[in-house]
Design a protein around this motif. Structure first.
Motif, PDB file in Angstrom:
ATOM      1  N   VAL A 225     -37.917  48.023  34.434  1.00 46.94           N
ATOM      2  CA  VAL A 225     -37.999  48.197  32.985  1.00 46.94           C
ATOM      3  C   VAL A 225     -39.453  48.394  32.542  1.00 46.94           C
ATOM      4  O   VAL A 225     -39.738  49.196  31.641  1.00 46.94           O
ATOM      5  CB  VAL A 225     -37.356  46.996  32.266  1.00 46.94           C
ATOM      6  CG1 VAL A 225     -37.610  47.065  30.764  1.00 46.94           C
ATOM      7  CG2 VAL A 225     -35.861  46.978  32.538  1.00 46.94           C
ATOM      8  N   GLU A 226     -40.384  47.698  33.194  1.00 43.94           N
ATOM      9  CA  GLU A 226     -41.796  47.888  32.841  1.00 43.94           C
ATOM     10  C   GLU A 226     -42.254  49.303  33.175  1.00 43.94           C
ATOM     11  O   GLU A 226     -43.007  49.924  32.411  1.00 43.94           O
ATOM     12  CB  GLU A 226     -42.643  46.851  33.591  1.00 43.94           C
ATOM     13  CG  GLU A 226     -44.065  46.722  33.101  1.00 43.94           C
ATOM     14  CD  GLU A 226     -45.072  47.512  33.947  1.00 43.94           C
ATOM     15  OE1 GLU A 226     -46.255  47.513  33.602  1.00 43.94           O
ATOM     16  OE2 GLU A 226     -44.646  48.121  34.958  1.00 43.94           O
ATOM     17  N   ASP A 227     -41.796  49.833  34.310  1.00 44.72           N
ATOM     18  CA  ASP A 227     -42.086  51.223  34.661  1.00 44.72           C
ATOM     19  C   ASP A 227     -41.580  52.176  33.583  1.00 44.72           C
ATOM     20  O   ASP A 227     -42.276  53.103  33.163  1.00 44.72           O
ATOM     21  CB  ASP A 227     -41.399  51.578  35.994  1.00 44.72           C
ATOM     22  CG  ASP A 227     -42.373  51.552  37.160  1.00 44.72           C
ATOM     23  OD1 ASP A 227     -43.568  51.291  36.942  1.00 44.72           O
ATOM     24  OD2 ASP A 227     -41.937  51.800  38.298  1.00 44.72           O
ATOM     25  N   MET A 228     -40.336  51.964  33.144  1.00 46.34           N
ATOM     26  CA  MET A 228     -39.741  52.820  32.126  1.00 46.34           C
ATOM     27  C   MET A 228     -40.495  52.710  30.792  1.00 46.34           C
ATOM     28  O   MET A 228     -40.748  53.728  30.117  1.00 46.34           O
ATOM     29  CB  MET A 228     -38.280  52.433  31.920  1.00 46.34           C
ATOM     30  CG  MET A 228     -37.573  53.211  30.826  1.00 46.34           C
ATOM     31  SD  MET A 228     -35.957  52.517  30.426  1.00 46.34           S
ATOM     32  CE  MET A 228     -36.444  50.969  29.622  1.00 46.34           C
ATOM     33  N   ALA A 229     -40.855  51.489  30.418  1.00 42.77           N
ATOM     34  CA  ALA A 229     -41.556  51.284  29.147  1.00 42.77           C
ATOM     35  C   ALA A 229     -42.905  52.001  29.142  1.00 42.77           C
ATOM     36  O   ALA A 229     -43.295  52.613  28.141  1.00 42.77           O
ATOM     37  CB  ALA A 229     -41.743  49.788  28.898  1.00 42.77           C
ATOM     38  N   ARG A 230     -43.620  51.945  30.259  1.00 45.16           N
ATOM     39  CA  ARG A 230     -44.908  52.631  30.322  1.00 45.16           C
ATOM     40  C   ARG A 230     -44.730  54.148  30.254  1.00 45.16           C
ATOM     41  O   ARG A 230     -45.552  54.845  29.642  1.00 45.16           O
ATOM     42  CB  ARG A 230     -45.652  52.229  31.590  1.00 45.16           C
ATOM     43  CG  ARG A 230     -46.085  50.766  31.579  1.00 45.16           C
ATOM     44  CD  ARG A 230     -47.146  50.440  32.599  1.00 45.16           C
ATOM     45  NE  ARG A 230     -47.560  49.048  32.467  1.00 45.16           N
ATOM     46  CZ  ARG A 230     -48.432  48.607  31.557  1.00 45.16           C
ATOM     47  NH1 ARG A 230     -48.953  49.454  30.695  1.00 45.16           N
ATOM     48  NH2 ARG A 230     -48.755  47.331  31.499  1.00 45.16           N
ATOM     49  N   ALA A 231     -43.682  54.666  30.875  1.00 45.56           N
ATOM     50  CA  ALA A 231     -43.414  56.099  30.793  1.00 45.56           C
ATOM     51  C   ALA A 231     -43.127  56.511  29.350  1.00 45.56           C
ATOM     52  O   ALA A 231     -43.524  57.599  28.904  1.00 45.56           O
ATOM     53  CB  ALA A 231     -42.242  56.464  31.699  1.00 45.56           C
ATOM     54  N   ALA A 232     -42.446  55.640  28.603  1.00 49.19           N
ATOM     55  CA  ALA A 232     -42.131  55.940  27.205  1.00 49.19           C
ATOM     56  C   ALA A 232     -43.382  55.889  26.336  1.00 49.19           C
ATOM     57  O   ALA A 232     -43.617  56.789  25.509  1.00 49.19           O
ATOM     58  CB  ALA A 232     -41.086  54.958  26.693  1.00 49.19           C
ATOM     59  N   VAL A 233     -44.200  54.859  26.504  1.00 52.57           N
ATOM     60  CA  VAL A 233     -45.410  54.712  25.684  1.00 52.57           C
ATOM     61  C   VAL A 233     -46.401  55.836  25.964  1.00 52.57           C
ATOM     62  O   VAL A 233     -47.140  56.280  25.068  1.00 52.57           O
ATOM     63  CB  VAL A 233     -46.049  53.323  25.942  1.00 52.57           C
ATOM     64  CG1 VAL A 233     -47.440  53.230  25.322  1.00 52.57           C
ATOM     65  CG2 VAL A 233     -45.143  52.222  25.402  1.00 52.57           C
TER      66      VAL A 233
END
Length: 513
Positions: A225-233
């Motif tokens: 989820v942290e990987d995904m959140a950074r990709a979104a930001v």
């Protein structure tokens, strides 16, 4: 010469046909014969359609004809969720539908009941079933009973919660595919909302994500989820990576204890290098109204909390007449038969998270850990032993030596120990994916998962939030409420409602003439 050529072709075709027929025969199931054919059909109820239930039912079905053994699988969901892939489903690397195996496809020849086991009375060999009903159903769901000759108990486990203020109202679970979808949509929605607010405190609260529990589920979930959140930001101009805050709360002194000190320490180092706050020897004290209070005195605001801190056996077992251990798991012997002391409880079999199965490779009286590795093998071993029992053959002990442990920490990141060899980084991540892809039931799902991974490597990560999936009727209800208010206002005004009409077409005028 021509006749010889024709003969050779004919012989070759006959040989090929024979080989194909032989291969076909090898793929056909070799059915067992019942030791007591006068008792056919033997009624087998499979309580739970998870790892144990699905795999046991599959293997038992291959051993007996439907007219000899009637298999009934009972589960409130019409599919099996492969839980090790939930973190990747939450992170968007796998389509959520592909981490489940539909019972209708995976269990041909079995009767499927979509409902919950409400009670087990083994003395009378009856189960009480509460069927699933529509959301508009009023009152208690009606129950009914089914008799059986043998029962396979694979009810699995449920999240174990604690009396922490605010936990029941705020926390998200992480054991079902619906929860993985909800977590993904929630995180992406919070990020989008944070990019649109002008309130700094509100933005900080929206971008703070707390995970409680440093086992496999929690660590893999926070990594993906942290990987995904950074990709979104990364795609939002007015947000910075430094504004994202991920907090892991673990009551023990280390994370991933199954991997040992060295690899657990490596995993901890990798997470902290990514900016994830890992709080060891720390407990969640309160989370009322999003105000997080930890046992070390730390306090902050957060809008998302994921609970992965332990599981408990299905509570239905505690109300049954089956023998249980101190953790309310069904007690079995190494042959996966339920036992009461040293006596075998005839007709009862159990395995998986809800069963205390002896670990023959561990010292003392240890039981098998609740892992997918054991569940897949126990389901197969249970079916083989039940089939042998019905056919009057000798039963075998379940014994599986742990060949290794794998854990993902996000895309291209992981830790693993396989047959004593310790792996880190991309190699461990690849081993994790390979093992679980092979363990995923049905070739249909294996192929779809590989296709998802291939697409994820070729294209950018999907960061679309479909938050309305969790409340699909909200838009319609909002429109209906607005219309009701307008009608109420007109009624109070007592003015005639406006009739909006369009001019008649030439064809309509001709018909009226």
């Amino acid at each position: 010469m021509r006749k010889k050529s024709v003969a050779k072709i004919a012989l070759g075709a006959a040989g090929l046909g024979g080989a194909l027929y032989g291969a076909y025969q090898l793929t056909q199931p070799k059915y067992f014969e019942l030791a007591e054919p006068q008792k056919r059909p033997v009624k087998v109820i499979v309580a739970g359609g998870g790892y144990i239930g699905l795999i046991a039912a599959q293997n038992l079905r291959r051993r007996f004809r439907p007219e000899d053994v009637q298999i009934t699988v009972i589960d409130p969901r019409p599919y099996m969720t492969y839980q090790p892939f939930l973190p990747e489903a939450a992170g968007g690397n796998i389509e959520a539908r592909h981490v489940v195996a539909p019972h209708r496809i995976a269990l041909p020849g079995c009767e499927l009941v979509v409902g919950s086991i409400a009670g087990i009375n083994h003395a009378q060999k009856k189960v009480t079933i509460r069927p699933e009903t529509g959301e508009t159903h009023q009152g208690e769901n009606p129950t009914y009973e089914r008799e059986y000759d043998h029962i396979i108990i694979g009810l699995g486990a449920q999240p174990r919660t604690l009396p922490i203020p605010g936990l029941a109202d705020m926390a998200l679970g992480f054991k079902q595919v619906e929860e993985a979808i909800n977590l993904r949509n929630r995180v992406l929605t919070k990020i989008e909302t944070a990019s649109s607010t002008l309130d700094d405190a509100e933005r900080e609260r929206l971008l703070t994500f707390v995970f409680v529990g440093g086992g496999f589920a929690g660590i893999e979930a926070i990594g993906e989820v942290e990987d995904m959140a950074r990709a979104a930001v990364r795609r939002i101009d007015n947000l910075e990576m430094s504004q994202l805050r991920f907090v892991m709360v673990e009551g023990a002194r280390r994370i991933l204890p199954e991997l040992g000190e060295e690899l657990g320490g490596y995993a901890l180092e990798q997470l902290t290098n990514r900016g994830i706050e890992v709080k060891l020897n720390t407990f969640l004290s309160s989370c009322e109204n999003g105000h997080i209070v930890l046992s070390d005195g730390t306090e902050f605001e957060a809008d998302t909390l994921v609970w992965t801190a332990g599981v408990k056996a299905n509570p239905v077992l505690g109300e049954s007449d089956l023998p249980l251990d101190e953790r309310e798991r069904v007690i079995t012997n190494a042959k996966l038969q339920v036992i009461d002391g040293t006596e075998v409880v005839e007709g009862a079999w159990a395995a998986g998270d809800c069963a205390a199965v002896p670990d023959l490779y561990a010292p003392g009286e240890a039981t098998c850990p609740p892992t997918a590795q054991h569940a897949v093998r126990q389901g197969r071993a249970l079916a083989e032993n039940l089939a042998a029992h019905l056919a009057g053959q000798e039963l075998q002990n379940y014994a599986h030596k742990n060949v290794g442990t794998v854990a993902s920490l996000g895309l291209m990141k992981g830790v693993a120990e396989i047959m004593g060899v310790k792996l880190r980084g991309p190699m461990a991540w690849f081993a994790h994916r390979s093992y679980h892809m092979l363990a995923m039931p049905t070739w249909n799902r294996k192929a779809r998962i590989v296709a998802d991974w291939t697409m994820a490597m070729l294209f950018q990560r999907e960061i679309v939030a479909l938050g309305s999936l969790t409340s699909p009727r909200a838009a319609f209800q909002q429109a209906a409420e607005a219309d009701a208010k307008r009608r109420e206002a007109r009624s109070a005004d007592k003015s005639p409602a406006k009739v909006i009409s369009s001019p008649a077409t030439p064809q309509q005028k001709a018909r009226m003439a």
